[in-house]
Every structure is written in C-alpha cells, then in structure tokens.
Design a protein around this motif. Structure first.
Motif, mmCIF file in Angstrom:
data_model
loop_
_atom_site.group_PDB
_atom_site.id
_atom_site.type_symbol
_atom_site.label_atom_id
_atom_site.label_comp_id
_atom_site.label_asym_id
_atom_site.label_seq_id
_atom_site.Cartn_x
_atom_site.Cartn_y
_atom_site.Cartn_z
ATOM 1 N N LEU A 138 0.858 -1.172 0.092
ATOM 2 C CA LEU A 138 0.151 -0.085 0.133
ATOM 3 C C LEU A 138 1.051 1.280 -0.006
ATOM 4 C CD1 LEU A 138 -2.687 1.215 0.138
ATOM 5 C CD2 LEU A 138 -2.913 0.968 2.818
ATOM 6 N N LEU A 139 0.790 2.051 -0.886
ATOM 7 C CA LEU A 139 1.746 3.297 -1.120
ATOM 8 C C LEU A 139 0.692 4.373 -0.380
ATOM 9 C CD1 LEU A 139 4.039 4.050 -2.515
ATOM 10 C CD2 LEU A 139 2.662 4.944 -4.416
ATOM 11 N N LEU A 140 1.519 5.189 0.444
ATOM 12 C CA LEU A 140 0.967 6.059 1.231
ATOM 13 C C LEU A 140 1.370 7.496 0.600
ATOM 14 C CD1 LEU A 140 1.422 4.920 4.833
ATOM 15 C CD2 LEU A 140 -0.172 4.334 3.288
ATOM 16 N N ASP A 141 0.346 8.548 0.881
ATOM 17 C CA ASP A 141 0.622 9.829 0.264
ATOM 18 C C ASP A 141 1.662 10.530 1.171
ATOM 19 O OD1 ASP A 141 -0.873 10.953 2.286
ATOM 20 O OD2 ASP A 141 -2.496 11.594 1.069
ATOM 21 N N GLN A 142 1.899 11.778 1.153
ATOM 22 C CA GLN A 142 3.132 12.591 2.005
ATOM 23 C C GLN A 142 2.413 12.665 3.504
ATOM 24 O OE1 GLN A 142 3.547 15.976 -0.550
ATOM 25 N NE2 GLN A 142 5.455 15.062 -1.261
ATOM 26 N N ARG A 143 1.131 12.647 3.549
ATOM 27 C CA ARG A 143 0.403 12.787 4.725
ATOM 28 C C ARG A 143 0.171 11.436 5.606
ATOM 29 N NH1 ARG A 143 -4.418 17.029 3.847
ATOM 30 N NH2 ARG A 143 -4.475 16.786 6.190
ATOM 31 N N GLY A 144 0.638 10.287 4.977
ATOM 32 C CA GLY A 144 0.433 9.015 5.462
ATOM 33 C C GLY A 144 -0.810 8.500 5.267
ATOM 34 N N ARG A 145 -1.500 8.897 4.244
ATOM 35 C CA ARG A 145 -3.101 8.343 4.004
ATOM 36 C C ARG A 145 -2.806 7.194 2.810
ATOM 37 N NH1 ARG A 145 -5.761 14.113 2.947
ATOM 38 N NH2 ARG A 145 -4.097 14.148 1.364
ATOM 39 N N PRO A 146 -3.583 6.352 2.703
ATOM 40 C CA PRO A 146 -3.705 5.381 1.835
ATOM 41 C C PRO A 146 -3.989 6.073 0.272
ATOM 42 C CG PRO A 146 -5.012 4.690 3.496
ATOM 43 C CD PRO A 146 -4.848 5.946 3.765
ATOM 44 N N TYR A 147 -3.149 5.865 -0.612
ATOM 45 C CA TYR A 147 -3.211 6.439 -1.912
ATOM 46 C C TYR A 147 -3.374 5.352 -3.123
ATOM 47 C CZ TYR A 147 -1.166 8.795 -6.074
ATOM 48 O OH TYR A 147 -1.076 9.384 -7.208
ATOM 49 N N LYS A 148 -2.388 4.388 -3.170
ATOM 50 C CA LYS A 148 -2.506 3.483 -4.423
ATOM 51 C C LYS A 148 -2.150 1.780 -3.810
ATOM 52 C CE LYS A 148 -1.599 5.793 -8.658
ATOM 53 N NZ LYS A 148 -0.577 5.983 -9.893
ATOM 54 N N TRP A 149 -2.790 1.100 -4.212
ATOM 55 C CA TRP A 149 -2.465 -0.118 -3.828
ATOM 56 C C TRP A 149 -1.459 -0.843 -5.264
ATOM 57 C CZ3 TRP A 149 -3.971 -2.406 0.345
ATOM 58 C CH2 TRP A 149 -5.158 -2.106 0.806
ATOM 59 N N LEU A 150 -0.326 -1.081 -4.830
ATOM 60 C CA LEU A 150 0.579 -1.718 -5.765
ATOM 61 C C LEU A 150 0.763 -3.225 -5.932
ATOM 62 C CD1 LEU A 150 3.605 1.201 -5.697
ATOM 63 C CD2 LEU A 150 1.973 0.858 -7.500
ATOM 64 N N ARG A 151 0.955 -3.783 -7.031
ATOM 65 C CA ARG A 151 1.241 -5.267 -7.115
ATOM 66 C C ARG A 151 2.378 -5.537 -8.008
ATOM 67 N NH1 ARG A 151 -3.509 -8.040 -5.584
ATOM 68 N NH2 ARG A 151 -2.657 -9.693 -6.724
ATOM 69 N N ARG A 152 2.887 -6.747 -7.755
ATOM 70 C CA ARG A 152 4.042 -7.146 -8.694
ATOM 71 C C ARG A 152 3.560 -7.177 -10.142
ATOM 72 N NH1 ARG A 152 5.408 -12.568 -5.299
ATOM 73 N NH2 ARG A 152 5.974 -11.571 -3.063
ATOM 74 N N GLY A 153 4.508 -6.225 -10.662
ATOM 75 C CA GLY A 153 4.134 -6.290 -12.303
ATOM 76 C C GLY A 153 3.617 -4.865 -12.758
ATOM 77 N N ASP A 154 2.839 -4.224 -11.686
ATOM 78 C CA ASP A 154 2.471 -2.892 -12.071
ATOM 79 C C ASP A 154 3.612 -1.847 -12.571
ATOM 80 O OD1 ASP A 154 -0.056 -3.629 -11.423
ATOM 81 O OD2 ASP A 154 -0.017 -2.742 -9.184
ATOM 82 N N LEU A 155 4.578 -1.917 -11.776
ATOM 83 C CA LEU A 155 5.705 -0.711 -12.038
ATOM 84 C C LEU A 155 6.383 -1.104 -13.479
ATOM 85 C CD1 LEU A 155 7.458 -0.190 -8.664
ATOM 86 C CD2 LEU A 155 5.774 1.212 -9.973
#
Length: 417
Positions: free
Chosen positions: A300-317
C-alpha cells in the motif's frame, strides 16, 4: 441565577432522568407523552425510536423546555430543569434538528460562535473554539469558516449544526432526526462522524429516529416506544436484537438480527492486518524490493500525509514502465477505525481484491481488514445467536417444568387436606 453544577461549562457529560414525564395538549383526549420514567447515563448515547406520532420528539423538547411538561419532571445532572432559567438551560444543552437551523445571513464561523458569544467568552477563545469544532466535524476551517449556509451541501450544513451545538461544550446533546433530510450516502457518512466525535467527547446524547438500523448503529441503549411514548423495551442494542421484550419490539427491530449486529461491532475490535507500506517519496528501487519481498503480493503506497493512496502489485511498475504516476490502483474507499463491521463489509464487497484500508481520525493509515476476517466475525455472531437462543429456550423450559411441578404439588397437598 447560578449555573447548575451538572450543566457547568466543561462538564463532560451529565445524567438525564425523566420522572413520570407527561405532556397533554388542550383538547386532546389522550396525552402525547404518558408518564414516562427513564434514566440516561452520563456519557451514553440513548436513542428514542418508535413509530411516527409516538411522542419521541416531544420528549426531547421537554428536556430543554422548548415544550413544557404537563406533569412529572426532568433532571439533568441531578438538577430539576423546571427550576432553571429556560434560556440559560438551552445555552447549556446542545440541540440539532433535521433542518440544521443555521442562520442564513451568518457565516459558518458566526453560527458556531453564537452560544459562546452569548455566554461571554473572550474573542480569542471563541476563534480557537470555532477552529477546533470545524476540525472536529471534519471540515477544513480555512475553507469553511467564512462561507454561508447556502453555499454548503446538506451534509456540510448538518456538520456545522453539530459543531454549533457542541461549541459551548455542553454536557448534553439533543438530536432530533438530524440526518433524516440528507441522502443515504451522506447519512451514512454523518452517522460515522457522530460515532467518531462521540468516541472523543463522551457527551450524553439523546437521539431521536424512526430508523431502527440507525438506532442500533448509534445507540449505547435504545428505548423502543409505543404510542404515547410507553416504553416497550429500554436496553442495549444487543439485548433488543437477541431478546426482544415482545412481538411489538421484535416486529419493529425486523429480521436479520445477526447481520444487524454487524452494526454493533467496530472495526477496531477485530484483527486489523499490518500490510507492507511505503510512501510516494520513497525511491523506486525500494518500492521494487518491498514488492518482491511482500507475502501479500502487494503493498500500500501512502501519500505525503500518511494516507492510503495506491495499491501496488507485482508487475504494476513494469507495465507502467517504472512510473508511479501510472502504476497501481488508486484507493477509492477506506473505513475509519470507528466504522462498523457493516461499513467495512460493504467496502470490502465492492473491492475486487476483498480488502479495505483502515484509517485513523485524520485519514492516516492504520491497517487493512479483509473479507476473511469479516466473514469469520459474521459466523461467530451467528453462532453466538444460536447458543444464546438455545440457552434462553432451555431456561424457559426449566422454568415451565418447575412451575408445573409446583402446581401439581399444590393440587396434591389440597387433596390431602
């Protein structure tokens, strides 16, 4: 007239006692409220629920003397409100109605500041309190304090109404179907906000509604009222759902008791998983490495204020050629720790991955709850209901058997005489 001890500014909460409370209007053959006796404990939310016209709103208005009782009395913090100055009393009891009641010619800040100003608070203290109250109800003070009610949505107006009712720090808050005029989605959010606010403030809240689902979601105790406010049952939501006093209560509560009980359990009471997280400022290589090491196959990628921003799975990048801007899936739904399991289950069921991020008061990441955890809880509730029903049935059977045995012995004794 000195301010009653139970209603002094800064008092967290106060007990509310109704003693044989009655209201009869001239020309009416029956009283609207008939001899009601009820105690609402300090710091609890008591919900009055019943059919239209049963007198629940009249009870609420007799507490702050918008309606004067015909008989009986109301005590708040041990003090008889009938002996108090009614204007001073209303300044010390918060009151929120269905229509918000905001003054349209005043700004949001002026509406919230109204009672503190009438109570003689210093200007600096009032300004700070307005900011504090807007923050408490989830409205940005900078964005909202200078706006007028006509520029707000229905949900925002009700949030401001709650902020105004709490501005002078009253020990008691009266709420008369406050969310009845907004759409279902906004209503759901406002209920969640009230749960959160009450979790912080612990006021005594008397809440009127005709919606039993709302009652079980919000109430520590529920008074189910018949005509003329006769109390059919006054108990915890759990007790009313599992042991309704009679057919009237059972019919009013409706079916699906186990599922309704999902509204009684908070997300904070179940296992919240700790997912691997990183922030948008972390290097791409670190994100790659954490994804490879993740046993959940995602982070789970968080924004600069520590809030949930994006779900990242293998292969997404890889598919997005290493760009965070195009990688992953935006977090569209979260639930606060004070949300009910019903809220969480709805959020999980709309998510293809079967999980939802849990947040704190300011939206900061607190963990993740998944469908397996929620379904296990549902099964536990169903099993608890089944066992409790069996115990109740066995107890009734034993009581009947004892009663029958006693009657038989009594008849035998009479014959011997």
């Amino acid at each position: 007239m000195s301010e009653p001890a139970g209603l002094q500014s800064g008092t967290t909460a106060a007990t509310v006692e109704l003693e044989q409370l009655t209201k009869r209007y001239p020309g009416s053959p029956q009283p609207v409220v008939d001899n009601v006796t009820l105690t609402i404990r300090a710091g609890e939310t008591a919900v009055l629920v019943g059919p239209s016209g049963c007198g629940k709103s009249t009870i609420l208005k007799m507490i702050n003397r918008l309606v004067e009782p015909t008989g009986g009395r109301v005590r708040v913090g041990g003090e008889d409100v009938g002996a108090m100055d009614p204007v001073g009393l209303r300044r010390r009891i918060g009151y929120v109605t269905r229509a918000s009641g905001l003054f349209p010619h005043m700004t949001v800040a002026q509406n919230i500041a109204l009672v503190p100003e009438m109570s003689g608070w210093p200007r600096a203290r009032i300004r700070a309190r307005v900011e504090e109250m807007l923050d408490l109800v989830g409205l940005d003070p900078v964005e909202f304090r200078d706006r007028h009610p006509r520029g707000l949505s229905g949900g925002q107006r009700q949030r401001v109404a709650v902020a105004r009712a709490l501005a002078a720090d009253p020990p008691v808050l009266l709420m008369d179907e406050p969310f009845g005029a907004v759409d279902p989605v906004t209503r759901d959010h406002l209920q969640g906000e009230l749960i959160r606010v009450q979790g912080e403030l612990h006021k005594t809240i008397v809440f009127v509604t005709h919606d039993f689902d709302e009652a079980i979601r919000l109430g520590d105790r529920i008074a189910v009222l018949r005509e003329r406010s006769h109390i059919a049952q006054y108990d915890t939501p759990e007790s009313i759902l599992t042991n309704p006093a009679d057919d009237f209560v059972s019919g009013f509560a409706g079916g699906g008791a186990a599922l309704k009980r999902l509204s009684l359990t908070r997300v904070r009471e179940v296992d919240i998983a700790a997912y691997p997280t990183l922030t948008v400022d972390d290097p791409l290589q670190e994100i790659f490495n954490k994804l490879r090491a993740s046993v959940t196959n995602e982070i789970l990628l968080l924004d600069q204020r520590g809030r949930p921003y994006k779900w990242l799975r293998r292969g997404d990048l890889m598919r997005a050629k290493g760009s965070l801007a195009r990688a992953g899936t935006l977090v569209n739904d979260t639930v606060p720790r004070d949300a009910t399991l019903r809220d969480a289950l709805e959020a999980v069921l709309t998510d293809s991955a079967g999980r939802v991020a849990v947040t704190g008061r300011r939206g900061e990441y607190a963990g993740v709850v998944d469908v397996e955890t929620l379904m296990n809880t549902v099964h536990e509730l169903l099993e608890a209901d089944r066992l409790e029903a069996m115990e109740t049935r066995h107890a009734l059977e034993e009581m009947r058997a004892t009663q029958t045995h006693a009657e038989q012995e009594g008849e035998g004794g009479g014959q011997m005489t």
